[in-house]
Design a protein around this motif. Structure first.
Motif, PDB file in Angstrom:
ATOM      1  N   ASP A  41      22.099 -19.912 -25.837  1.00  0.00           N
ATOM      2  CA  ASP A  41      22.770 -20.457 -24.653  1.00  0.00           C
ATOM      3  C   ASP A  41      22.787 -21.981 -24.718  1.00  0.00           C
ATOM      4  O   ASP A  41      22.007 -22.670 -24.059  1.00  0.00           O
ATOM      5  N   ALA A  42      23.697 -22.538 -25.518  1.00  0.00           N
ATOM      6  CA  ALA A  42      23.715 -23.973 -25.805  1.00  0.00           C
ATOM      7  C   ALA A  42      23.935 -24.834 -24.566  1.00  0.00           C
ATOM      8  O   ALA A  42      23.404 -25.937 -24.464  1.00  0.00           O
ATOM      9  N   ASP A  43      24.738 -24.361 -23.615  1.00  0.00           N
ATOM     10  CA  ASP A  43      25.030 -25.184 -22.436  1.00  0.00           C
ATOM     11  C   ASP A  43      24.119 -24.870 -21.254  1.00  0.00           C
ATOM     12  O   ASP A  43      24.337 -25.363 -20.143  1.00  0.00           O
ATOM     13  N   SER A  44      23.100 -24.035 -21.496  1.00  0.00           N
ATOM     14  CA  SER A  44      22.106 -23.686 -20.453  1.00  0.00           C
ATOM     15  C   SER A  44      22.744 -23.121 -19.192  1.00  0.00           C
ATOM     16  O   SER A  44      22.273 -23.360 -18.081  1.00  0.00           O
ATOM     17  N   SER A  45      23.822 -22.355 -19.370  1.00  0.00           N
ATOM     18  CA  SER A  45      24.513 -21.770 -18.227  1.00  0.00           C
ATOM     19  C   SER A  45      23.862 -20.487 -17.734  1.00  0.00           C
ATOM     20  O   SER A  45      24.192 -19.992 -16.665  1.00  0.00           O
ATOM     21  N   GLY A  46      22.945 -19.938 -18.509  1.00  0.00           N
ATOM     22  CA  GLY A  46      22.309 -18.673 -18.140  1.00  0.00           C
ATOM     23  C   GLY A  46      22.989 -17.474 -18.755  1.00  0.00           C
ATOM     24  O   GLY A  46      22.532 -16.341 -18.575  1.00  0.00           O
ATOM     25  N   THR A  47      24.085 -17.715 -19.478  1.00  0.00           N
ATOM     26  CA  THR A  47      24.777 -16.642 -20.195  1.00  0.00           C
ATOM     27  C   THR A  47      25.182 -17.145 -21.576  1.00  0.00           C
ATOM     28  O   THR A  47      25.250 -18.352 -21.810  1.00  0.00           O
ATOM     29  N   ILE A  48      25.456 -16.214 -22.472  1.00  0.00           N
ATOM     30  CA  ILE A  48      25.920 -16.551 -23.822  1.00  0.00           C
ATOM     31  C   ILE A  48      27.381 -16.152 -23.915  1.00  0.00           C
ATOM     32  O   ILE A  48      27.711 -14.962 -23.795  1.00  0.00           O
ATOM     33  N   ASP A  49      28.262 -17.115 -24.075  1.00  0.00           N
ATOM     34  CA  ASP A  49      29.681 -16.771 -24.155  1.00  0.00           C
ATOM     35  C   ASP A  49      30.128 -16.598 -25.605  1.00  0.00           C
ATOM     36  O   ASP A  49      29.351 -16.803 -26.545  1.00  0.00           O
ATOM     37  N   ARG A  50      31.346 -16.221 -25.783  1.00  0.00           N
ATOM     38  CA  ARG A  50      31.888 -15.947 -27.119  1.00  0.00           C
ATOM     39  C   ARG A  50      31.814 -17.186 -28.023  1.00  0.00           C
ATOM     40  O   ARG A  50      31.506 -17.088 -29.205  1.00  0.00           O
ATOM     41  N   LYS A  51      32.094 -18.340 -27.437  1.00  0.00           N
ATOM     42  CA  LYS A  51      32.068 -19.587 -28.207  1.00  0.00           C
ATOM     43  C   LYS A  51      30.665 -19.883 -28.720  1.00  0.00           C
ATOM     44  O   LYS A  51      30.471 -20.289 -29.875  1.00  0.00           O
ATOM     45  N   GLU A  52      29.662 -19.675 -27.863  1.00  0.00           N
ATOM     46  CA  GLU A  52      28.281 -19.930 -28.262  1.00  0.00           C
ATOM     47  C   GLU A  52      27.821 -18.946 -29.333  1.00  0.00           C
ATOM     48  O   GLU A  52      27.099 -19.314 -30.268  1.00  0.00           O
ATOM     49  N   MET A  53      28.226 -17.695 -29.210  1.00  0.00           N
ATOM     50  CA  MET A  53      27.858 -16.702 -30.216  1.00  0.00           C
ATOM     51  C   MET A  53      28.531 -17.022 -31.543  1.00  0.00           C
ATOM     52  O   MET A  53      27.927 -16.892 -32.614  1.00  0.00           O
ATOM     53  N   SER A  54      29.785 -17.439 -31.489  1.00  0.00           N
ATOM     54  CA  SER A  54      30.502 -17.816 -32.702  1.00  0.00           C
ATOM     55  C   SER A  54      29.806 -18.983 -33.394  1.00  0.00           C
ATOM     56  O   SER A  54      29.639 -18.996 -34.626  1.00  0.00           O
ATOM     57  N   SER A  55      29.381 -19.974 -32.601  1.00  0.00           N
ATOM     58  CA  SER A  55      28.687 -21.136 -33.141  1.00  0.00           C
ATOM     59  C   SER A  55      27.375 -20.723 -33.804  1.00  0.00           C
ATOM     60  O   SER A  55      27.027 -21.204 -34.891  1.00  0.00           O
ATOM     61  N   ALA A  56      26.648 -19.794 -33.148  1.00  0.00           N
ATOM     62  CA  ALA A  56      25.369 -19.331 -33.700  1.00  0.00           C
ATOM     63  C   ALA A  56      25.578 -18.583 -35.012  1.00  0.00           C
ATOM     64  O   ALA A  56      24.848 -18.793 -35.991  1.00  0.00           O
ATOM     65  N   LEU A  57      26.584 -17.716 -35.055  1.00  0.00           N
ATOM     66  CA  LEU A  57      26.855 -16.950 -36.276  1.00  0.00           C
ATOM     67  C   LEU A  57      27.251 -17.867 -37.422  1.00  0.00           C
ATOM     68  O   LEU A  57      26.849 -17.663 -38.571  1.00  0.00           O
ATOM     69  N   THR A  58      28.045 -18.886 -37.110  1.00  0.00           N
ATOM     70  CA  THR A  58      28.458 -19.842 -38.139  1.00  0.00           C
ATOM     71  C   THR A  58      27.256 -20.591 -38.688  1.00  0.00           C
ATOM     72  O   THR A  58      27.093 -20.755 -39.898  1.00  0.00           O
TER      73      THR A  58
END
Length: 397
Positions: A41-58
């Protein structure tokens, strides 16, 4: 008059279903899940969005194709709203822990967990980022790549496998650290005093302890803080990575800053401010000279920003963008200034820094948080991506 005071603000109660799900795990497991969830959860929003998951996988080198991201999101985003909530995360982890260990997300989770490792005994726990370990290893590999002795002894190159902890292993006999101390401050250690392996015969524990004591005393003699660091901790470095990194970071910093002086770079005289003479400039410590050089270029670039430290003032990477464009305009652009995402901007800065081709450039995502550098006995920290291309960039003003 009766004055009514407002009731203190309290965090909203967590939903019953969240508490019920959390109760299924041991506190230790729950703490681990929470730490890994926050790392996604890069932006500390309390959820993991598609963009954050994509960034993590990369970042984990697991983003082979778009379908991979779809598979992971489909498995964890149970209500298909494009966001992975804490509840959904726990539900899937419960399945992974007690059943479906072959799931796609479980593989991602296990690899993500390796990016932040905890070590410690009892109530004392020290954290460090694996990326910091890799950055230090790459830097030392760059500085000592031509050392034939270290190569012969199998200490260089240091393995940069995320799970190997090669740096902590390769410092075990003191030879690598002794060589790097002499890189940081030449001739600090008389290498004839070091115990060296002969043929295939390894050093005895007594010989290793002699090397380590020489390294620790020499480090102390050049101003390195060695609180809580003894021969035993360095010999068993894999059990004390935070101490190894704290020591190595100080040596790296000393090595880099020692090159910032008027003897090596007489053009630094241009940094004299009104009312100052050369003696005033000579009295400035290297880090203050570097800050003044940084601000000199920010001013010449027309930027209103100024840096007073290499932590909070540079964590958004904007000043680095301006600096690199100013000192190497033909190779480094300033497009990162138009990017709102700090991580993307930092990646662009590092790509620009590599274009200067002046040695090795290393980084850790923690520089985005403006955290201080690691010290012995203190957990956390980071290595700042401070590019150095000469006082005035490319060898001129």
């Amino acid at each position: 008059q009766n004055i009514r005071t407002a009731a203190p603000l309290r965090p909203p109660p967590r939903p019953a279903h969240t508490l019920a799900m959390e109760s299924k795990f041991k506190p230790k497991d729950l703490a681990e899940f929470r730490k890994v969830f926050k790392s996604f959860d890069a932006d500390s929003s309390g959820t993991i969005d598609r963009k954050e998951m994509s960034s993590a996988l990369t970042k984990l080198k697991m983003y082979d194709y778009l379908g991979k991201l779809d598979e992971v999101m489909r498995e964890v985003d149970l209500n298909h709203d494009g966001q992975i909530s804490w509840d959904e995360f726990l539900t899937v982890m419960f399945g992974c822990k007690f059943g479906n260990r072959k799931s796609n997300f479980n593989k991602v989770y296990e690899k993500q967990k390796q990016t932040v490792v905890k070590v410690g005994k009892g109530a004392t726990v020290h954290s460090f980022a694996v990326e910091e370990m890799l950055a230090f290893s790459e830097h030392i590999n760059h500085c000592l790549k031509d050392d034939k002795d270290l190569a012969k002894w199998g200490l260089i190159p240091i393995p940069t496998d995320e799970k190997a902890m090669g740096l902590c292993t390769n410092v075990r006999d003191g030879l690598l650290l002794a060589k790097f101390i002499n890189v940081a401050v030449p001739d600090t250690i008389d290498e004839r005093a070091l115990n060296r392996p002969k043929g295939k015969k390894t050093l005895s524990l007594f010989q290793v302890n002699e090397n380590m004591n020489l390294v620790i005393n020499s480090a102390k003699g050049i101003g390195i803080k060695v609180v809580n660091i003894g021969a035993g901790e360095l010999i068993d470095g894999t059990a004390h990575p935070h101490l190894v990194l704290g020591l190595v970071w100080q040596l790296v910093k000393l090595q880099l800053l020692n090159s910032i002086n008027l003897k090596s770079h007489p053009e630094l005289v241009r940094l004299l401010e009104e009312g100052e003479d050369l003696e005033d400039l000579l009295r400035l410590p290297p880090e203050q000279l570097l800050l003044r050089w940084f601000n000199y270029h920010l001013k010449n670039a027309g930027s209103e920003r100024r840096v007073h430290n290499f932590s909070g003032d540079v964590k958004d990477s904007e000043c680095y963008t301006v600096l690199l464009h100013q000192i190497a305009p033909g190779r480094c652009d300033n497009k990162a200034l138009g990017i709102s995402d700090n991580k993307k901007r930092a990646a662009m800065v590092l790509n620009n820094a590599k274009k200067t081709r002046r040695g090795s450039i290393h980084h850790s995502p923690r520089h985005l948080q403006g955290q201080p550098a690691p010290q012995p006995g203190v957990h956390g920290g980071h290595l700042q991506p401070v590019p150095w291309t000469g006082p005035y960039g490319g060898g001129g003003a």
